[in-house]
Write an enzyme that holds these catalytic residues in place. Structure first.
Site: not given
Length: 428
Positions: A294, A332, A347
């Site tokens: 994100k 991540e 995102k």
């Protein structure tokens, strides 16, 4: 001679498709109910005269046997027409064809061929519809997101879900607009079992037991500071203390009936802690969709207006990822997968196709992409100004996300692609 033909006195009820499932190939199946006894076979005597009269003849009046004899003898009918290449416009140079064994355009020369070789597709099963909810009874339009509303948590919400199900969309993610009076520095309203989100989950699961309900696990809608975590006096976002609150929030949502909890806050270690908390409470079957990559993006503006969740100070760059970074997404991805994530989400979507592909190539888990509010609003604005064809750009953008490797897409357009694919035009 005697022929055996099936005979049945049963009446067959008529059936028809009530929505696009029936004529767009979205995995529907129809059972044709019958009444009365099972069919039985009846012997029917056919005379030699009747059999001769039933001899199949070609349109020319000649029998199949006669036509076959002509073919064996090499007597073929003249073609009714000779196909000719259409004339090129005046001034076109006359040249010898290029000596090429491979011409990729051959597989693109007609709609049927293009459809046969299409590599990527979209179906309602690939789409998740975000729903903004609030405590009021009336739907409130969101100015920065044309066509989107804060839905009254009962009537407006149910109407929107009905419309989505009519075109085959059965997955929804909830985002609450929380009254300011319920916001606090530690976001305690996030795990209130009688709060807006748990009540909404119970309502949806009661009305539509078969739908998939995703929930957002984050403190920013509930925080008086507008951040995704607890803010220390000096402005530092506390990581581990925030994760503790997130675990309670996820368990509360699972208790209400959520199918997938989605930690979007980018706190370190959140996925593993939430997995342990869910399992400890017996929610082993509740999935985790982690917002793995994100980014601290400028495309979130309309969303934050919808929920009134802008940070009261500073920005979110100490926990969300730098848009300039690529390899960091691998860190991540590896961390969330090791901690027990079931789905990995990227995102925003379209500006980060490379990250979607990176995630797809480095994980066997399902990959989700979020076509965020800024992407949605740009397409809507361009269409409203007649600068682009909104429907075509919308479909192309979603196809690109799928092509990059997204298994599911969270998009505010979710009701429209199925309607377009059904030939009904953009859903209203």
């Amino acid at each position: 001679m005697a022929s055996t033909v099936p005979f049945s006195p049963a009446k067959v009820q008529m059936f028809q498709a009530t929505n696009c499932h029936g004529h767009a190939g979205f995995g529907s199946s129809f059972a044709v109910p019958r009444t009365g006894p099972r069919p039985r076979s009846v012997a029917v005597r056919v005379s030699s005269e009747q059999e001769a009269a039933a001899t199949v003849r070609a349109p020319s009046g000649r029998s199949i046997e006669e036509c076959e004899a002509d073919a064996v003898a090499g007597r073929f009918p003249a073609p009714s027409c000779v196909c000719q290449t259409p004339k090129a416009p005046d001034g076109t140079p006359e040249i010898r064809p290029l000596d090429m064994a491979k011409r990729p355009r051959r597989n693109r020369r007609s709609p049927a061929l293009r459809a046969a070789f299409q590599e990527t597709s979209i179906s309602p099963a690939n789409l998740v519809l975000p729903l903004f909810i609030h405590e009021g009874e009336e739907d409130a339009p969101i100015g920065a997101m044309p066509g989107c509303f804060r839905l009254g948590w009962q009537h407006g919400l149910l109407a929107e879900v009905y419309k989505a199900r009519d075109v085959g969309v059965n997955s929804f993610v909830l985002f609450p607009k929380v009254p300011d009076a319920l916001k606090s520095p530690t976001g305690v309203e996030a795990y209130n079992d009688n709060g807006l989100v748990p009540r909404t989950i119970r309502l949806l699961k009661d009305k539509f037991p078969d739908i998939i309900v995703y929930t957002d696990v984050a403190l920013d809608p509930y925080s008086s500071d507008g951040h995704d975590g607890i803010v220390r006096k000096d402005g530092v976002i506390l990581n581990d203390e925030t994760v503790y609150q997130l675990c309670k929030q996820a368990v509360s949502q699972a208790r209400a009936g959520a199918d997938v909890v989605s930690p979007s806050n980018m706190m370190d270690g959140r996925v593993g802690a939430i997995r342990s908390a869910l399992d400890a409470e017996g929610f082993n079957d509740v999935s985790i969709m982690s917002y793995t990559a994100k980014y601290a993006s400028s495309f979130y503006g309309p969303f934050r207006e919808a929920l009134d969740s802008n940070p009261r100070f500073g920005d979110k760059k100490t926990y969300q990822m730098n848009p300039a970074n690529y390899r960091e997404a691998l860190l991540e991805t590896a961390a969330d997968e090791a901690e027990g994530a079931d789905i990995l989400l990227v995102k925003p979507g379209l500006p980060y196709l490379d990250i979607i592909r990176l995630s797809r190539d480095n994980s066997a888990l399902p990959i989700a992409a979020y076509q965020v509010s800024g992407e949605y609003s740009m397409i809507k604005a361009g269409g409203a100004l007649n600068m682009i064809d909104e429907e075509k750009v919308m479909m192309e953008s979603l196809m690109c996300l799928r092509r990059a490797g997204a298994d599911v897409i969270l998009t505010y357009f979710a009701r429209q692609p199925p309607a377009v694919l059904c030939g009904m035009g953009t859903a209203k």
